[in-house]
Design a protein around this motif. Structure first.
Motif, PDB file in Angstrom:
ATOM      1  N   SER A 675       0.807  -1.028   0.178  1.00 52.44           N
ATOM      2  CA  SER A 675      -0.095   0.060   0.154  1.00 52.44           C
ATOM      3  C   SER A 675       0.983   1.088  -0.136  1.00 52.44           C
ATOM      4  O   SER A 675       0.341   2.178   0.021  1.00 52.44           O
ATOM      5  CB  SER A 675      -0.847   0.208   1.230  1.00 52.44           C
ATOM      6  N   CYS A 676       2.281   1.153   0.075  1.00 57.69           N
ATOM      7  CA  CYS A 676       3.092   2.251   0.059  1.00 57.69           C
ATOM      8  C   CYS A 676       2.813   3.149  -1.153  1.00 57.69           C
ATOM      9  O   CYS A 676       2.858   3.058  -2.314  1.00 57.69           O
ATOM     10  CB  CYS A 676       4.615   1.648  -0.085  1.00 57.69           C
ATOM     11  N   ARG A 756       3.067   7.258   2.705  1.00 55.50           N
ATOM     12  CA  ARG A 756       2.172   6.607   3.752  1.00 55.50           C
ATOM     13  C   ARG A 756       1.735   5.074   3.356  1.00 55.50           C
ATOM     14  O   ARG A 756       2.043   4.732   2.290  1.00 55.50           O
ATOM     15  CB  ARG A 756       0.784   7.532   3.159  1.00 55.50           C
ATOM     16  N   ASP A 757       1.646   4.708   4.490  1.00 59.81           N
ATOM     17  CA  ASP A 757       1.122   3.258   4.412  1.00 59.81           C
ATOM     18  C   ASP A 757       2.161   2.357   3.882  1.00 59.81           C
ATOM     19  O   ASP A 757       1.920   1.330   3.309  1.00 59.81           O
ATOM     20  CB  ASP A 757      -0.137   2.781   3.640  1.00 59.81           C
ATOM     21  N   VAL A 762       1.371  -3.047   7.321  1.00 59.84           N
ATOM     22  CA  VAL A 762       0.098  -2.189   7.308  1.00 59.84           C
ATOM     23  C   VAL A 762      -0.971  -2.912   6.482  1.00 59.84           C
ATOM     24  O   VAL A 762      -0.544  -3.343   5.629  1.00 59.84           O
ATOM     25  CB  VAL A 762       0.408  -0.684   7.031  1.00 59.84           C
ATOM     26  N   THR A 764      -5.256  -2.031   4.973  1.00 62.64           N
ATOM     27  CA  THR A 764      -6.277  -1.255   4.845  1.00 62.64           C
ATOM     28  C   THR A 764      -7.462  -1.993   4.449  1.00 62.64           C
ATOM     29  O   THR A 764      -7.356  -3.062   4.121  1.00 62.64           O
ATOM     30  CB  THR A 764      -5.860  -0.124   3.861  1.00 62.64           C
TER      31      THR A 764
END
Length: 1332
Positions: A675-676, A756-757, A762, A764
């Motif tokens: 998810s980066c 982010r993420d 991580v 989502t």
């Protein structure tokens, strides 16, 4: 020059060299000046001979049979030339040449004077329009004579750049800012092999040798049609070297850079080397023993200033253990031409002795910027204090850690400098830091007096290579009245800057005496070097040198990245580790998106920043040219008026002399999770060549992740970039280029960068979305990053359209947009938890193109990769549905990951995916099954004698040597052993499919079967719906070929198909099955097809020996990238379908594409009838369609025709006869130069045992309407009729002379006489053995 520039013009002009006309336009002098106006009289010349001195045989500068207009006169004299805005003025009886912004020459030397000749006034407007009609100039010469020193000097002194032909360059003059390039597409550009053994270089292309260790595509085109230089495998027992040498080149500027691409798989070659020879010295610019990555690798090296002639040699060395296959492509010389003379210079510039203009900061900088060294002469630079370390340190003092050294005889380390900067020689000396990491070497200047109002400037050249931890810092230490002040950091360079000496400069203005301190710290395996320290004439040493005070404690050692210099480490931690509390965080855990320290200290300065802090988020400038990235305040920024208050990263001027673009990098980051994302704000104002891009640097590989689409006109924009999962640590790099001297306050900036993420752990909500129609985004799917080929989320456009709505989004794999060379591309889902023991994954795929590869689906689970589904080759220009069952252990919570992989076998075509869905429960049986990845859910009954196998090892007890799908030993099929030991006589072995979904209409189930040579037994086919009934029984033929079976199926309920083998009591017997396919519509007759549902039993498998090209299948209603007929023949509408092939993808070398029928029984006489469509623009661009008969006796051509422009379906009939089983082959090939043009087939009908009957022409035989404008005049129609009658009659007579039995009927539009569209006869007797 616009024609309207001068509304009234006199009648006599002279603007250039006008060919063989008696009026000769005289060229200006070679030193055409900026802002100068020259006046020349009109002269008369004969036969265009200009510039020859009377009585001299030596060629002089001038024109030969046409004008020679240098791109320097057009503003294109290489990378240093100004924009193309030159003007030519004409006035009165004399020529006025406005040479404003001309850096060079039109054509050199003055022609002999002669009487002026008036130009007739009525020719003036035409001449003015002629001159204004092209870009800059309107004349392109055929030849240009140049003196020896002007040939191969990286400047196009002739308008067509012919003086640079065969000089490592091929083509027209390069536009401003582009390199001199050789791509080997036309010729070797003057490069030649100088090897002394059989291991040697030659110009080659991938298509000439489809197998082997060499590249399967060139770098220029990314296809197998492109050319490169290659050295093939060599099996000699002794070491040998293959050397490729450039032509003689001349005068390389200090900024000259050579970039090339090479291909050398590790293990194939022992050493690669790039050398430059000038005079008696040979410099090693680059040397490597590997390992080298797969595919094409980029190499960029600087040459430094080379005076006079030189040559470049690329060599590959092999020994007995290496095959030695290497390839070379796209050699580019960047910024290599010297500046051209000018009559006058801009204000503040220096005018060299050779009339070249250089900027003031280029004076006395230890570089020959003028080209004649006049910018470095003692008269100009005598008061500067220059230290080149050739004889010592000069006024500088060094501590332990700095060592005077040179390249020759230096350490055998890859990072060691190959040459110094002062002499650009391996014999030259330089200073190198040999200090241990963490204990920097310090070089201190003498004590200088206060500089007052003038700046004391220091120019120095530094070298940082081999380690990201290397660092060079420059401090200013002021010596106050009482005690020395703390040193102030003025400059810091850290990381990897390549193998070049980079210029830098600092300007110092101090109210107190001061010292300059240079500190160098090496990293593991790295080198930090210094050369050519030049203090300006305003640096005045203290007359009485005082005793230097001991240096106070200071920030000599840079903190380990990404920490700011002020960070301190606890003594208990190893160097390079970060101490936070009781923890010592190792370097590999810094910036890994996982917080180890309580306050996230280990994740500070890791790319995320608003640039308010001086540490700037760890971003470090790595520029080596005239631009750099600097942190600026909003008030300082020019052209960024929309920026909010605060700081941002901006492109600013720099002192470097090498690459034009500016680079800034993060420290090492990651690994990252799927998810980066990177979010940023940016602005870009640049015309026309500026850009702003984000690059991911991974283990030396550079991947373009994002680029600003266009200039934001100075306003700030926001954007985001999906970085995705990356298994290795990587760096992010912003690359920017603008023309700060251009109009409109050009510039670029970056702000508010946020990652982010990015943690691999991580999750989502989107991560669980495997089902996706790709309309909003890509859900949980993301592209892999193992190569430069990527799946891309795109919007429907032109021939590329989605499945969901036809106007929405989907994911596309196109290896040509942008050009990519990777072999495969991955599209992965995020890890998933099973929702049920079995799940059904369905999706729609599009696999289309004459040379496309394989689309594969796999599942990764607990380190295992399970193949679920695959398709190879073109599947027609349409979307297809497919599905695969995902089987999990009951109750298991082990995560799994889905993977779509596009494997690239060719270079023409696209792959696409859309509408992926997952539901609980098993899938229906697939409509097609090749057994390549699984058994497709088939279950063997009884003793389980059916098994899936391949014959790759060649040691299988029995079975076909190859499968039917791939026709290779690696391909899979299902096989049952019918030998007496396994299956007694009369007993059966069954193979039952999973349930198929009910059919809305009748369908045809086809399959390919193979039997052993001797009586393999009987193969029965049953359908199970409410009951079981036999639909086919085959006495399996023995032999070496696969045979086609077919069954008509009607089922309103769920149904299964059962294959049953009946043993015949024969040893070593077997029956094999492959390639089951269920298609709508009834089964066609053998050898026949109307192509409405597919290719029937015709095989379009790409053959390696013919170039791996495939016939395709499509219809006029679906947009296509390739030309094709608007309507088919069967229906005569766009809704119909046909088979076609685009010959434009074929290159030279006898390449072709085959469409092959199933195996047909021997026949004394049968008829093949078909309709074909060929459409080529000109008669010399001609495709060819042939009919071949292929059998055990060989191959026989029985029919052929060339293509031309006829928007028409034509009928052909061919008598065929064969005493053996045979296949009919349609071959599409070229009879001339490659050109876009389709060859299409429709309504192929094989009439077994029947002679061809010639149909009588009738208006009812219309295949497709011909579009003819209704308003064609009767006279025009009559002329067309006469021409066609003449051509048709001539061709008919020609055919009558050789083939009296041929005939052919063609479909025509109603209301037209058939003679207008009469085709040549095509029917041939079976005895014809040659291609007509």
């Amino acid at each position: 020059m616009a024609a309207s520039a001068h509304p009234t013009l006199p009648s006599r002009i002279l603007v250039g060299c006008l060919g063989p006309s008696p009026f000769q336009w005289e060229p200006p002098l070679h030193q055409a000046g900026q802002g100068r106006v020259e006046e020349r009289d009109l002269v008369s010349e004969g036969a265009g001979q200009v510039g020859a001195d009377p009585g001299s045989e030596a060629p002089s500068w001038g024109c030969f049979h046409g004008p020679c207009l240098a791109p320097s006169a057009l503003g294109g004299a290489g990378p240093r030339g100004p924009p193309l805005n030159s003007r030519v003025s004409v006035w009165g009886q004399r020529r006025l040449i406005s040479t404003q912004n001309f850096p060079g020459t039109l054509c050199g030397r003055t022609a002999p004077s002669g009487p002026t000749m008036p130009l007739p006034s009525h020719l003036l407007p035409a001449l003015v329009l002629f001159l204004a009609g092209s870009s800059g100039w309107a004349w392109v010469p055929n030849h240009c004579r140049s003196p020896g020193q002007a040939v191969c000097n990286f400047l196009c002194d002739c308008r067509d750049c012919s003086d640079e032909a065969q000089c490592g360059y091929h083509g027209a003059w390069p536009t401003l800012g582009t390199p001199f390039t050789c791509d080997f597409e036309q010729d070797p550009c003057g490069w030649r092999d100088i090897s002394t053994s059989g291991y040697s270089w030659l110009r080659d292309r991938a298509g000439a040798a489809l197998e082997g260790p060499g590249p399967h595509s060139d770098h220029t085109l990314g296809t197998d049609l492109g050319w490169y230089m290659a050295v093939g495998t060599h099996r000699g027992k002794e070491a040998s070297t293959a050397a490729l040498r450039s032509p003689t080149l001349r005068e390389a500027a200090s900024s000259c850079k050579l970039r090339l691409w090479y291909h050398a798989a590790s293990g194939d070659v022992a050493e690669l080397r790039l050398e430059l020879t000038h005079g008696a010295e040979t410099l090693t610019l680059w040397q490597s023993t590997g390992p080298w990555g797969p595919g094409w690798q980029e190499l960029a090296v600087t040459t430094g200033r080379i005076r006079g002639d030189f040559r470049v040699t690329f060599s590959a060395t092999r020994n007995a253990t290496h095959r030695g296959a290497v390839a070379l492509d796209d050699l580019e010389f960047w910024d290599c031409g010297l500046p051209t003379p000018q009559a006058s210079c801009p204000l503040g510039h220096h005018h060299c002795q050779n009339k070249v203009c250089v900027e003031p900061q280029q004076l006395c900088d230890a570089e020959d910027n003028c080209g004649d060294q006049s910018d470095e002469n003692p008269l100009t630079c005598g008061r500067h204090i220059a230290t080149d370390f050739e004889t010592g340190l000069g006024p500088w003092n060094r501590s332990e850690g700095w060592s005077q050294n040179h390249s020759a005889g230096g350490p055998e380390r890859p990072s060691w400098p190959r040459r110094d900067h002062s002499r650009n020689s391996a014999q030259g000396s330089f200073l190198v830091s040999v200090a241990e990491p963490g204990t920097p070497a310090i070089l201190s200047s003498p004590e200088f007096q206060a500089s007052g109002t003038s700046n004391c400037s220091l120019v120095f050249y530094h070298y940082l290579h081999g380690s990201e931890a290397g660092c060079l810092q420059l401090f200013l230490q002021t010596l106050g009245p009482s005690a020395p002040q703390a040193p102030v950091l003025l400059r810091r360079r850290r990381g990897e800057l390549g193998t070049a000496w980079v210029r830098d400069r600092v300007d110092i203005q101090s109210a107190h005496p001061f010292q300059i301190l240079l500190t160098g710290q090496t990293g593991p395996g790295g080198v930090v070097g210094l050369d050519d320290l030049i203090l300006s004439d305003h640096c005045r040493p203290v007359s009485e040198v005082s005793t230097l005070q001991p240096l106070p404690p200071g920030p000599w050692a840079p903190a380990p990245q990404p920490l700011p210099p002020s960070s301190q480490l606890q003594d208990s931690c190893e160097r390079g580790h970060l101490a936070c509390g009781d923890l010592c965080v190792p370097p590999e855990q810094l910036c890994d998106f996982e917080e180890q320290c309580a306050a996230g200290k280990d994740e500070q300065a890791c790319g995320t920043t608003d640039f308010e802090s001086p540490e700037a988020g760890g971003w470090e400038d790595a520029s080596v040219g005239r631009l750099q990235w600097r942190r600026l305040s909003a008030q300082e920024g020019q052209g960024s008026s929309a920026a909010a208050a605060g700081h941002f990263l901006s492109l600013q001027r720099a002192w470097g002399q090498l690459s034009a673009e500016a680079r800034v990098l993060t420290p090492l980051l990651g690994p990252s999770g799927p998810s980066c994302e990177l979010h940023l704000a940016y602005y870009l104002q640049s015309q026309p060549r500026g850009f702003l891009a984000l690059v991911v640097v991974d283990n030396g590989n550079r991947e373009l992740a994002w680029q600003a689409l266009s200039s934001s006109a100075g306003s700030w924009k926001v954007d985001k970039v999906l970085l995705g999962a990356r298994r290795r640590r990587f760096r992010l790099e912003f690359v920017g280029l603008v023309d700060l001297d251009g109009p409109d306050q050009q510039g670029a900036g970056v702000d508010n960068v946020t990652l982010r993420d990015c943690s691999p752990t991580v999750t989502t909500e989107r991560d669980r979305e495997v089902s996706c129609n790709f309309e909003r985004d890509t859900c949980s799917w993301y592209p892999g990053h193992l190569s430069d080929t990527h799946w891309r989320w795109v919007e429907s456009r032109g021939p590329d359209h989605d499945h969901t709505t036809g106007q929405g989004h989907f994911v596309l794999l196109d290896p040509t947009d942008p050009l990519a060379w990777g072999h495969s591309a991955h599209l992965l889902s995020r890890p998933q938890v099973p929702a049920a023991p079995t799940e059904c994954l369905s999706f729609w795929y599009h696999l289309h193109g004459p040379q496309i590869g394989t689309l594969r689906l796999a599942m990764r689970r607990e380190g295992e990769e399970i193949h679920l589904w695959s398709r190879s080759g073109t599947q027609g220009n349409r979307w297809h549905e497919a599905w695969a069952t995902l089987s999990h252990q009951p109750g298991s919570r082990a995560q799994y990951q889905l993977l779509f992989e596009g494997l690239r076998d060719g270079y023409h075509g696209t792959m696409a995916l859309d509408d992926v869905a997952v539901r609980p429960g098993p899938c229906w049986a697939p409509n097609d099954c090749s057994f390549e990845d699984s058994d497709c859910g088939f279950s063997p009954g009884g003793q389980g004698l059916w098994r899936r196998q391949a014959n790759a090892s060649g040691h299988a007890a029995w079975g076909p040597p190859t499968d039917h799908t791939t026709e290779t030993a690696q391909g899979h099929y299902m096989l049952v052993d019918t030998s007496p030991d396994a299956l007694p006589r009369g007993q059966t072995a069954s193979l039952t499919s999973k349930e198929h979904r009910p059919l809305a209409q009748p369908a045809c189930l086809t399959f390919w079967y193979h039997g052993s040579l001797h009586s393999p037994g009987t193969l029965r086919v049953y359908l199970e719906e409410s009951g079981r009934h036999q639909v086919l029984s085959l006495s399996a033929h023995g032999g070496l070929a696969w045979r086609l079976g077919s069954v008509d199926v009607q089922a309103k309920q769920a149904w299964r198909v059962v294959f049953e083998a009946v043993a015949a009591d024969v040893a070593h017997s077997y029956v094999a099955l492959d390639d089951l396919l269920l298609q709508d519509g009834p089964c066609p007759q053998p050898g026949s097809c109307d192509f409405e549902s597919g290719l029937c039993g015709w095989s379009h498998l790409a053959w390696p020996g013919l170039g791996r090209y495939s016939w395709d299948w499509g219809g006029g209603a679906t947009p296509s990238r390739y030309p094709q007929p608007r309507v088919d023949h069967t229906l005569g509408t766009e809704a119909g379908h046909f088979a076609f092939f685009e010959t434009g993808v074929l290159g030279p070398g006898g390449r072709a594409a085959w469409l092959r029928s199933e195996l047909l029984p021997a026949t004394p006489a049968s008829c093949l009838r078909f309709w074909y469509h060929m459409d080529f623009p000109e008669h010399f661009y001609k495709g060819e369609l042939k009919v071949l008969l292929h059998s055990a006796q060989g191959q026989l051509a029985v029919w052929g025709t060339g293509g031309h422009r006829r928007h028409q379906w034509l009928e052909a009939q061919v008598e065929v006869a064969s005493t053996k089983e045979f296949q009919i082959v349609f071959e599409a090939t070229l009879g001339g130069q490659p050109a876009l043009g389709p060859i299409a087939l429709d309504d192929v009908e094989y009439l077994a045992g029947q002679h061809c009957q010639q149909p009588a022409p009738s208006l009812g035989d219309t295949a497709a309407p011909v579009s003819v404008p209704a308003a064609v005049g009767s006279m025009l129609l009559l002329l067309i009729l006469l021409v066609l009658l003449g051509l048709g009659g001539r061709r008919w007579l020609q055919k009558r002379g050789s083939c009296p039995f041929q005939s052919n009927t063609e479909a025509t539009a109603p209301s037209f006489d058939n003679i207008l569209f009469n085709a040549d006869g095509v029917t041939l007797p079976a005895s014809v053995t040659s291609d007509p």
